[in-house]
Design a protein around this motif. Sequence first.
Motif, short mmCIF file in Angstrom:
data_model
loop_
_atom_site.label_atom_id
_atom_site.label_comp_id
_atom_site.label_asym_id
_atom_site.label_seq_id
_atom_site.Cartn_x
_atom_site.Cartn_y
_atom_site.Cartn_z
N GLU A 69 0.77 -1.36 -0.03
CA GLU A 69 0.17 -0.04 0.01
C GLU A 69 0.91 1.33 0.11
OE1 GLU A 69 -3.26 1.87 -0.35
OE2 GLU A 69 -3.34 -0.22 -0.54
N ALA A 70 1.90 1.14 0.71
CA ALA A 70 2.82 2.39 0.91
C ALA A 70 3.64 2.66 -0.40
CB ALA A 70 3.88 2.24 1.89
N ILE A 71 3.87 1.44 -1.06
CA ILE A 71 4.60 1.47 -2.30
C ILE A 71 3.82 2.06 -3.34
CG2 ILE A 71 5.73 0.16 -4.18
CD1 ILE A 71 6.59 -1.95 -1.90
N ARG A 72 2.72 1.57 -3.46
CA ARG A 72 1.39 2.18 -4.37
C ARG A 72 1.43 3.70 -4.31
NH1 ARG A 72 -3.66 3.47 -4.53
NH2 ARG A 72 -3.95 2.79 -2.42
N GLU A 73 1.09 4.06 -3.07
CA GLU A 73 1.06 5.57 -2.61
C GLU A 73 2.40 6.31 -3.32
OE1 GLU A 73 0.34 8.53 1.25
OE2 GLU A 73 -0.12 6.23 1.15
N ALA A 74 3.59 5.75 -2.97
CA ALA A 74 4.80 6.34 -3.51
C ALA A 74 4.68 6.57 -4.86
CB ALA A 74 6.01 5.59 -2.94
N MET A 75 4.36 5.56 -5.68
CA MET A 75 4.29 5.45 -7.10
C MET A 75 3.36 6.53 -7.45
SD MET A 75 4.47 1.45 -8.05
CE MET A 75 5.75 0.60 -8.19
N GLU A 76 2.23 6.78 -6.72
CA GLU A 76 1.17 7.65 -7.25
C GLU A 76 1.72 9.15 -7.10
OE1 GLU A 76 -2.53 6.38 -5.17
OE2 GLU A 76 -2.68 4.84 -6.75
N ARG A 77 2.46 9.16 -6.16
CA ARG A 77 2.84 10.67 -5.60
C ARG A 77 3.82 11.15 -7.02
NH1 ARG A 77 4.84 11.57 0.14
NH2 ARG A 77 6.16 13.17 -0.91
N GLY A 78 4.50 10.28 -7.49
CA GLY A 78 5.11 11.04 -8.47
C GLY A 78 6.06 12.20 -8.34
N ASP A 79 6.55 12.36 -7.23
CA ASP A 79 7.33 13.60 -7.12
C ASP A 79 8.80 13.08 -6.81
OD1 ASP A 79 7.84 13.14 -4.03
OD2 ASP A 79 5.44 13.74 -4.07
#
Length: 194
Positions: A69-79
């Motif tokens: 879940e944290a990895i997906r969130e990091a991917m979505e951040r894209g910053d």
Amino acid sequence: MANARGASETRRAIMRSAADLFAELGYSNTSLRAVAADAGCDPALIGHYFASKEDLYSAVVEETVRPAEAIREAMERGDPDAAEWLMRHAVADWNDPVQQRRILGVLRSAADLPAARERLSRSLLPREVADSGADEVKVWLISSLFIGVNTSRRMGLLDPGLAEDDEEMVRALAPVVAAFLAPQGIAGGARASS
């Protein structure tokens, strides 16, 4: 309300005891009777919350192993700071003694039993993350990196200066994680060349 609080506390006590015993003894050598004794409850009460020992183990895994879940969130951040944010999230888990015991228990049990390995595998890439469109290969690779580094750290295999310095750990690993998070990161490049 007091009964609900008591039930919640009993369930948490069972989960804590199970996590500790899985860490100490592994899945195969942990009995529900031992979990109940450690939790200070009647063994029949475990059956009220969990259908079986495997169900109890699954609950411990679900609460413990949650990098996807944290990895997906990091991917979505894209910053540009996403990799560092993700590393700080991982290091916080690694530094929590309760979380550490649980992680060790999950890994030890997964080494013991094929069903435990399967449950751990599903936890590393839960259906909602797979359904989100996240690059599954990257999620697996980052999860594996975290498990490997954390295990090496706990076993004393890393340089003590690195293992004990959270900021140095974040600085050392963030570029690697950033490569995985990039749209055409390591996994994308590997697929393109095959």
